[in-house]
Motif scaffolding. Structure first.
Motif, PDB file in Angstrom:
ATOM      1  N   VAL A 579     -10.116   1.881  -1.984  1.00 51.65           N
ATOM      2  CA  VAL A 579     -10.764   0.615  -2.201  1.00 51.65           C
ATOM      3  C   VAL A 579     -11.544   0.201  -1.318  1.00 51.65           C
ATOM      4  O   VAL A 579     -11.286   0.505  -0.062  1.00 51.65           O
ATOM      5  CB  VAL A 579      -9.718  -0.434  -2.400  1.00 51.65           C
ATOM      6  N   PRO A 580     -12.615  -0.636  -1.473  1.00 50.51           N
ATOM      7  CA  PRO A 580     -13.147  -1.092  -2.498  1.00 50.51           C
ATOM      8  C   PRO A 580     -13.717   0.146  -3.516  1.00 50.51           C
ATOM      9  O   PRO A 580     -14.207   0.920  -2.792  1.00 50.51           O
ATOM     10  CB  PRO A 580     -14.580  -2.197  -1.995  1.00 50.51           C
ATOM     11  N   THR A 588      -8.137  -3.404  -5.587  1.00 53.70           N
ATOM     12  CA  THR A 588      -6.804  -3.482  -6.294  1.00 53.70           C
ATOM     13  C   THR A 588      -5.492  -3.008  -5.515  1.00 53.70           C
ATOM     14  O   THR A 588      -6.017  -1.890  -4.372  1.00 53.70           O
ATOM     15  CB  THR A 588      -6.891  -2.672  -7.636  1.00 53.70           C
ATOM     16  N   PRO A 589      -4.338  -3.221  -5.574  1.00 56.23           N
ATOM     17  CA  PRO A 589      -3.530  -2.691  -4.752  1.00 56.23           C
ATOM     18  C   PRO A 589      -3.218  -1.337  -5.059  1.00 56.23           C
ATOM     19  O   PRO A 589      -3.281  -0.756  -6.095  1.00 56.23           O
ATOM     20  CB  PRO A 589      -2.189  -3.241  -5.281  1.00 56.23           C
ATOM     21  N   LEU A 590      -2.607  -0.511  -4.019  1.00 52.71           N
ATOM     22  CA  LEU A 590      -2.452   0.866  -4.256  1.00 52.71           C
ATOM     23  C   LEU A 590      -1.393   1.279  -5.118  1.00 52.71           C
ATOM     24  O   LEU A 590      -1.437   2.103  -6.004  1.00 52.71           O
ATOM     25  CB  LEU A 590      -2.024   1.503  -2.656  1.00 52.71           C
ATOM     26  N   SER A 591      -0.552   0.365  -5.390  1.00 50.07           N
ATOM     27  CA  SER A 591       0.368   0.385  -6.486  1.00 50.07           C
ATOM     28  C   SER A 591       0.067   0.402  -7.582  1.00 50.07           C
ATOM     29  O   SER A 591       0.562   1.090  -8.618  1.00 50.07           O
ATOM     30  CB  SER A 591       1.586  -0.666  -6.117  1.00 50.07           C
ATOM     31  N   ALA A 592      -0.877  -0.501  -8.028  1.00 56.53           N
ATOM     32  CA  ALA A 592      -1.436  -0.650  -9.293  1.00 56.53           C
ATOM     33  C   ALA A 592      -2.116   0.716  -9.441  1.00 56.53           C
ATOM     34  O   ALA A 592      -2.331   1.335 -10.738  1.00 56.53           O
ATOM     35  CB  ALA A 592      -2.398  -1.889  -9.396  1.00 56.53           C
ATOM     36  N   ARG A 593      -3.091   1.210  -8.655  1.00 59.23           N
ATOM     37  CA  ARG A 593      -3.788   2.397  -8.815  1.00 59.23           C
ATOM     38  C   ARG A 593      -2.950   3.589  -9.090  1.00 59.23           C
ATOM     39  O   ARG A 593      -3.242   4.435 -10.030  1.00 59.23           O
ATOM     40  CB  ARG A 593      -4.703   2.708  -7.567  1.00 59.23           C
ATOM     41  N   GLY A 594      -1.878   3.544  -8.602  1.00 66.26           N
ATOM     42  CA  GLY A 594      -0.910   4.637  -8.925  1.00 66.26           C
ATOM     43  C   GLY A 594      -0.250   4.622 -10.187  1.00 66.26           C
ATOM     44  O   GLY A 594      -0.034   5.646 -10.875  1.00 66.26           O
ATOM     45  N   ILE A 595       0.121   3.364 -10.590  1.00 68.45           N
ATOM     46  CA  ILE A 595       0.830   3.205 -12.046  1.00 68.45           C
ATOM     47  C   ILE A 595      -0.170   3.544 -13.115  1.00 68.45           C
ATOM     48  O   ILE A 595       0.101   3.916 -14.094  1.00 68.45           O
ATOM     49  CB  ILE A 595       1.517   1.951 -12.143  1.00 68.45           C
ATOM     50  N   GLU A 615       1.162   2.610   3.482  1.00 77.30           N
ATOM     51  CA  GLU A 615       0.477   3.159   2.355  1.00 77.30           C
ATOM     52  C   GLU A 615       0.768   4.749   2.405  1.00 77.30           C
ATOM     53  O   GLU A 615       0.902   5.083   1.261  1.00 77.30           O
ATOM     54  CB  GLU A 615      -1.018   3.002   2.492  1.00 77.30           C
ATOM     55  N   LYS A 616       0.816   5.480   3.193  1.00 74.78           N
ATOM     56  CA  LYS A 616       1.274   6.717   3.082  1.00 74.78           C
ATOM     57  C   LYS A 616       2.760   6.929   2.587  1.00 74.78           C
ATOM     58  O   LYS A 616       2.852   7.801   1.830  1.00 74.78           O
ATOM     59  CB  LYS A 616       1.140   7.493   4.611  1.00 74.78           C
ATOM     60  N   GLU A 617       3.554   5.954   3.049  1.00 79.91           N
ATOM     61  CA  GLU A 617       4.866   6.108   2.626  1.00 79.91           C
ATOM     62  C   GLU A 617       4.880   5.849   1.058  1.00 79.91           C
ATOM     63  O   GLU A 617       5.515   6.496   0.202  1.00 79.91           O
ATOM     64  CB  GLU A 617       5.877   4.966   3.308  1.00 79.91           C
ATOM     65  N   GLU A 618       3.834   4.889   0.583  1.00 81.78           N
ATOM     66  CA  GLU A 618       3.803   4.672  -0.725  1.00 81.78           C
ATOM     67  C   GLU A 618       3.414   5.798  -1.401  1.00 81.78           C
ATOM     68  O   GLU A 618       3.828   5.953  -2.718  1.00 81.78           O
ATOM     69  CB  GLU A 618       2.817   3.345  -0.855  1.00 81.78           C
TER      70      GLU A 618
END
Ligand code: DGJ
Length: 731
Positions: A579-580, A588-595, A615-618
């Motif tokens: 992002v952008p 958008t949050p990394l979590s949403a991109r992931g799901i 973020e790396k942990e995420e």
């Protein structure tokens, strides 16, 4: 046998678990279509045919003064042309005498166990335990043109596939100007058309519109199935929902020019045809020669769109996708494209690989720019030799180092394209598609190689094999970044120029088949500027296809929603990017991109070294959960829980394991609102008798309760916030 011929009534009934399909040879040898819908056994459904005398709808000669018998109003199995049916034609020709008429009448039939093959074309595959085949031979008694209508009946899957094989029984050539793969006439009902249109970076946007009087068409003449319109469509009743109501789905197993046409006639009957587009098509059929249409896959669901999609998902996963990765878990990949574009060298790639390996990524994919003179998109395509300025010593040293990090290695190709600034083009300008004396249309600065030419295919085969043999390459991304224009082949005589587009596809399919036979363990991913060739034809060669160049999580929700109607999650290439976002500029949050990316064959498309420690942990957690839920997402039942076109605030989808012991419900609050009402979603597909624990938190509810009550999204602040519920059976 799922196919029954009743000699007395002259009816052919094709039966699947929940559906019946029927046709009948009438007094005049016309093959009429009598029924397709919920199972009706083998009752003769021709009682539904309501013959009426209609003005200006003429009568075939043999019907004498029977003014109520007209091809113009009869439901037919494969409509003729120029002999009294004025609706969409299934076939159109130029006969040796210059006339255009085709009048196909019933000749004979054969029933054989197993699935038919289509020479040179992709098609569903299966043995006698999977499908039975009916072949009905139709003949034009004057011109001796034959059309063999092939039907395979997949009893368990509620699927019927169709293809037509033309044979010229005349002693002179005939020109096939149109030859569709299927024709479906619906006598009754109000229908809506669902189709999937779009553009580059915005593929498969679902649109649902009433079928109005007159004709509607979904098509491509780009020699590619296209970003703009997908070769898949649904006819459904106005009241049809995800869970209830009748609907018919049709998908073409073809990646070139196609047309799906729908016509509502004067009697409010609806005809749907699907096949190769008639534009840019004219096939010379010599005496004794055959022409095979691509395959059409059809299903009927009386239980709404969810069941229709499920039927497609099962058949594609089990009987279209092939190879080692049909069921084997696909590696989590990192692709360098959005991280570097053309600006990379071995060190940079290794840095990206190292950072990714530390977080659990399993494969590094080197995208565009590793070959020829390729520092931007103006040059180099066609020169499939490693660019040693960027990668000293070739691919092997890089691949070895990537492998040593515990990662597999994958590579990008765009074999069908050529840059004018390339050694290949300088040596073989005639290999690029162009019309002599005319300057060709350029797109992304490139031209297209004439895949109908054997010498072109031989060159590509030799070069691709040389590269794949030079290092341990375990994945190939096969890209294609423009559409055809200036259609002409310097290799074909003028009377065969109408064959170029289809011969291009036949050539491409032949090359893909040859390569995949030689490298059965390679994971092939299709791509065409994202999802420009996301179709059933390509899925025969690639078990996954890069779904879109748009990786923005919000945009992807709509793209993946539309895609899910005809194609299973396992075929959807989907990545988390930076992002952008590079396509929309959205954060958008990394979590949403992931799901969102996890509703697909998952990977990353950024330099993970640039992320914060948090973020790396995420990312590590995302990879763990992709692996943990792989069977659920890739082999389970998929349910659309919301429609992102109707609900702009939040979206949700669900995966349920085939044994219904677990389910994963994923969602995104797309747009936050103050004091919002609860964001409620339905839950589907559970076993009502089973007890499920929600998110391992001790809360236990029966499948019956969960499906009756649904779930509320937890309240969250912020746009694009992900939600996940994991339901596990508790005994
Ligand atoms: C288009 C693809 O969709 C992208 O992912 C990337 O591979 C580029 N082509 C490279 O040119």
């Amino acid at each position: 046998m799922a196919i029954h011929y009743n000699r007395e009534n002259k009816t052919f009934t094709l039966s699947t678990k929940n559906t019946s399909y029927q046709m009948k040879v009438d007094t005049y040898g016309v093959l009429i279509h009598t029924y397709y819908g919920e199972s009706v056994g083998d009752a003769d459904m021709s009682y539904l045919i309501d013959l009426r005398d209609s003005g200006f709808s003429g009568n075939i000669y043999e019907a004498g003064n029977k003014r109520d018998y007209s091809l113009d109003t009869l439901p037919q199995e494969y409509s003729s042309s120029g002999v009294g049916d004025y609706r969409i034609t299934s076939v159109s020709v130029r006969n040796p005498d210059g006339s255009d008429a085709v009048d196909l009448r019933y000749d004979s039939f054969e029933i054989v166990p197993g699935k038919y093959d289509i020479p040179g074309l992709p098609a569903l595959y299966g043995g006698p335990e999977d499908a039975d085949t009916l072949k009905i031979t139709m003949k034009d008694r004057v011109t001796r043109l034959c059309a063999v209508l092939y039907y395979s009946v997949w009893e368990k899957q509620d699927i019927i596939t169709r293809s037509v094989r033309f044979y010229n029984g005349n002693e002179k050539p005939v020109i096939l100007k149109k030859a569709v793969s299927m024709n479906l006439d619906l006598m009754h009902g109000q229908w809506e058309l669902m189709h999937f249109h779009g553009r580059h970076c915005m593929e498969r946007q679902m649109e649902r519109i009433p079928v109005m009087s007159g004709k509607m068409e979904v098509r491509s003449t780009r020699a590619s199935s296209s970003h703009h319109h997908n070769p898949f469509a649904i006819l459904c009743a106005p009241e049809t929902t995800e869970m209830a109501g009748p609907c018919y789905g049709v998908g073409l197993v073809y990646s070139g020019n196609y047309s799906i046409q729908v016509e509502k006639d004067q009697m409010n009957q609806v005809r749907l045809t699907a096949g190769i587009a008639k534009e840019l098509f004219a096939w010379q059929l010599d005496p004794g020669a055959e022409f095979c249409t691509p395959e059409a896959v059809m299903t009927f669901s009386g239980e709404g769109l969810g069941r229709l999609s499920s039927n497609f998902h099962h058949i594609v996963r089990e009987h279209l996708c092939r190879g080692k990765y049909k069921h084997e878990r696909r590696p989590v990949l990192i692709n360098n494209w959005e991280a570097t574009y053309f600006d990379f060298n071995s060190e940079k790639i290794l840095e990206i690989a190292k950072g990714a390996a530390d977080l659990g990524v399993e494969m590094l994919v080197l995208d565009d720019g590793w070959f020829g003179k390729r520092d931007d998109d103006t040059s180099g395509l066609g020169d499939w030799f490693v660019n040693e300025k960027k990668l000293p010593g070739g691919l092997a040293p890089l691949v070895e180092q990537v492998n040593a990090l515990g990662l597999k290695f994958g590579l990008w190709f765009e074999p069908e394209a050529v840059s004018e600034d390339s050694d290949l083009y300088r040596a073989h300008p005639d290999w690029a598609i162009h019309i002599p004396e005319r300057r060709p249309n350029r797109s992304r600065y490139q031209l297209i190689l004439d895949m109908s030419r054997q010498d072109v295919r031989d060159y590509l085969y030799e070069r691709i094999c040389a590269i794949l043999d030079s290092a341990n390459i375990e994945y190939v991304k096969w890209d294609m970044n423009r559409n055809i224009s200036d259609v002409y082949s310097t290799n074909l005589p003028k009377e065969r120029q109408g064959e170029v587009c289809h011969r291009y596809m036949l050539g491409l399919y032949e090359l893909l088949e040859k390569l995949e036979t030689r490298y059965p363990d390679v994971l092939w991913e299709g791509c065409s500027g994202g999802g420009g060739r996301f179709d059933l034809g390509m899925m025969y060669y690639y078990p996954q296809i890069w779904c879109s160049d748009d990786t923005d999580a919000l945009e992807r929700i709509r793209i993946q929603y539309g895609t899910s109607f005809g194609y299973p999650i396992s075929t959807v290439g989907s990545h988390v990017s930076a992002v952008p976002n590079h396509q929309t500029g959205r954060i958008t949050p990394l979590s949403a991109r992931g799901i969102v990316a996890m509703a697909g064959s998952f990977g990353y498309e950024l330099d993970l070294n640039l992320l914060s420690e948090e973020e790396k942990e995420e990312v590590k957690e995302q990879i763990r959960s992709f692996k943990k839920y792989y069977n659920l997402t890739h082999e389970g039942e998929y349910y659309r829980l919301t429609n992102p076109w109707e609900n702009q605030l939040y979206a949700a989808w669900e995966f349920v394991s085939q044994d219904q012991t677990e389910a994963l419900i994923c969602g995104v609050q797309m747009l936050a609102q103050p004091n919002s009402p609860s964001q409620h979603i339905p839950v589907r597909g559970l076993d009502p008798q089973k007890q499920y624990e929600i998110n391992g938190n001790g809360q236990i509810l029966s499948g019956r309760a969960l499906m009756g009550g649904g779930l509320n999204f937890p309240r969250q602040e912020g746009d694009c916030m992900p939600v996940e519920f994991y339901l596990k059976e508790k005994k």
